[in-house]
Design a protein around this motif. Structure first.
Motif: not given
Length: 176
Positions: A103-107, A109-111, A118-119, A172-173
């Motif tokens: 769920i962390l990876a999903y969030a 990726q969603f952002v 968002i940086t 975020i890269l």
């Protein structure tokens, strides 16, 4: 097994309050995220959750198991160029099964897909939770050196020991 991840709905609120309080304030099953030894009292109540959901800069995702049982949640609070990850909970009976990572990876990726301004991601962890900090560091979050007092006035529990929040950040890269 993977989660069905979706945005929260009004029908989820009661179960969501139970999930969050169980994850943060009880020691049961496979739980390793509990704050029970450090903070007493509920982490959240239904009114607080409704108020949080009413904020225009906040989104909450839930994860359902195959049985449609709500077993995970993660909240995103948007600022100018950052998003704070919070309200992050996994059912204690299924922790250490990869659902938190999912769920962390999903969030994240969603952002990255939906919020190009968002940086970086931010999160705040109790300074006494070294194993939780290590978990987030394995996922690319770094300690920034910034701390904040525990928010006693927010009615999210009463500290049992001296604690504070430490800030963690992940840049975020994006592919150019």
């Amino acid at each position: 097994m993977s989660l069905n991840i979706r945005k929260v709905e009004n029908d989820d609120l009661e179960q969501l309050v139970e999930l969050i309080n169980a994850a943060y304030r009880t020691q049961s099953g496979r739980s390793w995220t509990t704050e029970q030894a450090f903070v007493a009292g509920d982490r959240i109540n239904k009114t607080q959750l409704i108020n949080q959901l009413g904020q225009i800069n906040f989104e909450l995702f839930i994860g359902e198991a195959q049985s449609k049982q709500l077993v995970a949640c993660i909240g995103l609070s948007y600022q100018q160029d950052s998003v704070e990850i919070g309200t992050f909970a996994i059912d204690p009976s299924i922790q250490n099964s990869g659902f938190g990572k999912e769920i962390l990876a999903y969030a994240e990726q969603f952002v990255m897909q939906n919020h190009p301004s968002i940086t970086h991601f931010l999160m705040y962890v109790l300074d006494v939770r070294t194993e939780l900090m290590a978990y987030y560091q394995r996922r690319g979050y770094q300690l920034t050196g910034k701390t904040e007092a525990y928010p006693v006035a927010a009615n999210v529990g009463q500290p049992l020991v001296p604690i504070q929040l430490v800030e963690m950040r992940k840049d975020i890269l994006r592919q150019q």
